[in-house]
Design a protein around this motif. Structure first.
Motif, mmCIF file in Angstrom:
data_model
loop_
_atom_site.group_PDB
_atom_site.id
_atom_site.type_symbol
_atom_site.label_atom_id
_atom_site.label_comp_id
_atom_site.label_asym_id
_atom_site.label_seq_id
_atom_site.Cartn_x
_atom_site.Cartn_y
_atom_site.Cartn_z
ATOM 1 N N HIS A 118 0.851 -1.190 0.000
ATOM 2 C CA HIS A 118 0.000 0.000 0.000
ATOM 3 C C HIS A 118 0.891 1.246 0.000
ATOM 4 C CE1 HIS A 118 1.154 -0.157 4.212
ATOM 5 N NE2 HIS A 118 0.743 1.095 4.338
ATOM 6 N N SER A 119 0.261 2.382 -0.276
ATOM 7 C CA SER A 119 0.862 3.695 -0.049
ATOM 8 C C SER A 119 -0.017 4.435 0.949
ATOM 9 C CB SER A 119 0.937 4.507 -1.344
ATOM 10 O OG SER A 119 1.750 3.860 -2.296
ATOM 11 N N LYS A 147 5.538 1.996 -7.556
ATOM 12 C CA LYS A 147 4.154 1.775 -7.963
ATOM 13 C C LYS A 147 4.124 1.258 -9.394
ATOM 14 C CE LYS A 147 1.489 4.886 -5.014
ATOM 15 N NZ LYS A 147 0.571 6.043 -4.969
ATOM 16 N N GLY A 148 3.275 0.259 -9.628
ATOM 17 C CA GLY A 148 3.155 -0.309 -10.960
ATOM 18 C C GLY A 148 4.154 -1.404 -11.262
ATOM 19 N N GLN A 149 5.055 -1.684 -10.324
ATOM 20 C CA GLN A 149 6.034 -2.751 -10.521
ATOM 21 C C GLN A 149 5.815 -3.854 -9.496
ATOM 22 O OE1 GLN A 149 10.051 -1.300 -10.745
ATOM 23 N NE2 GLN A 149 9.585 0.113 -12.428
ATOM 24 N N GLY A 150 6.180 -5.085 -9.838
ATOM 25 C CA GLY A 150 5.958 -6.211 -8.956
ATOM 26 C C GLY A 150 7.127 -6.547 -8.059
ATOM 27 N N ARG A 151 8.347 -6.174 -8.473
ATOM 28 C CA ARG A 151 9.502 -6.650 -7.713
ATOM 29 C C ARG A 151 9.866 -5.693 -6.582
ATOM 30 N NH1 ARG A 151 14.453 -4.496 -8.443
ATOM 31 N NH2 ARG A 151 14.656 -2.929 -10.084
ATOM 32 N N TYR A 173 5.042 7.661 -5.407
ATOM 33 C CA TYR A 173 5.792 6.793 -6.313
ATOM 34 C C TYR A 173 6.100 5.409 -5.744
ATOM 35 C CZ TYR A 173 6.496 11.144 -8.847
ATOM 36 O OH TYR A 173 6.291 12.310 -9.532
ATOM 37 N N TRP A 174 5.911 5.223 -4.440
ATOM 38 C CA TRP A 174 6.359 3.994 -3.794
ATOM 39 C C TRP A 174 5.251 3.341 -2.976
ATOM 40 C CZ3 TRP A 174 11.088 1.902 -4.768
ATOM 41 C CH2 TRP A 174 12.007 2.725 -5.423
#
Length: 197
Positions: A118-119, A147-151, A173-174
């Motif tokens: 979450h953010s 955000k938007g990335q899986g790793r 962003y995170w």
């Protein structure tokens, strides 16, 4: 990734600082014992895909009278500050040089208690929220991903008596999580202080 005391983690599009030895061990032990004894813990339910699920940890929400807070479809009305929490808030405010009017307490009873990705970007927190996260008790891993990335891009071990401060555009962003683990974990209380607009 080793971090040095008072050394900010170089987070692109973010501002994160980890203070691993923010509290003396004796103070951290006293605060942990006091909070375990006095906090009226709850385990709220979240509604997902037509079903109710218990949150995988225990929580308590404290703050100034106007500091109600909604997340994951839950609305929290603040409990009044205890003398212990008021004292902790004062010391955290002095460290971050900013006012804080509410705190979410999370009790992770063992490695199966967790917090999903979450953010902290709810409207009540304002555009660039400051989140000051105090850890007491067992060490747990704190993961960050874009955000938007899986790793997972970064991980920190949040130790007993440590303070993690996120500010600026970090929440834009995170995302962050505390994942489940099969390793033995002592109970951990995490206090996330913030300003509710």
């Amino acid at each position: 990734m080793p971090l040095f005391d008072d050394m900010p983690l170089q987070l692109e599009d973010g501002d994160l600082q980890y203070l691993p030895h923010w509290l003396p061990a004796q103070t951290a032990d006293q605060w942990l014992g006091g909070l375990l004894a006095e906090t009226p813990w709850e385990q709220p339910q979240v509604h997902l895909h037509g079903r109710n699920y218990p949150v995988p940890r225990l929580v308590a929400w404290y703050g100034d009278p106007q500091a109600s807070y909604g997340y994951s479809g839950l609305q929290h009305q603040p409990l009044a500050w205890t003398p212990l929490l008021a004292s902790i808030r004062q010391q955290v405010e002095a460290q971050v040089a900013a006012p804080l009017n509410a705190v979410l307490l999370n009790l992770y009873r063992d490695g199966q208690d967790s917090m999903g990705w979450h953010s902290d970007d709810e409207a009540e927190l304002g555009r660039n929220p400051l989140i000051a996260s105090l850890s007491l008790g067992g060490t747990r891993r704190f993961d960050l991903r874009r955000k938007g990335q899986g790793r997972i891009a970064h991980s920190l071990d949040l130790e007993h008596g440590s303070l993690l401060v996120m500010r600026g555009t970090t929440q834009h962003y995170w995302q962050h999580q505390v994942a489940k683990t099969r390793r033995h974990c002592e109970p951990r209380i995490n206090l996330t202080f913030r300003w509710i607009a």
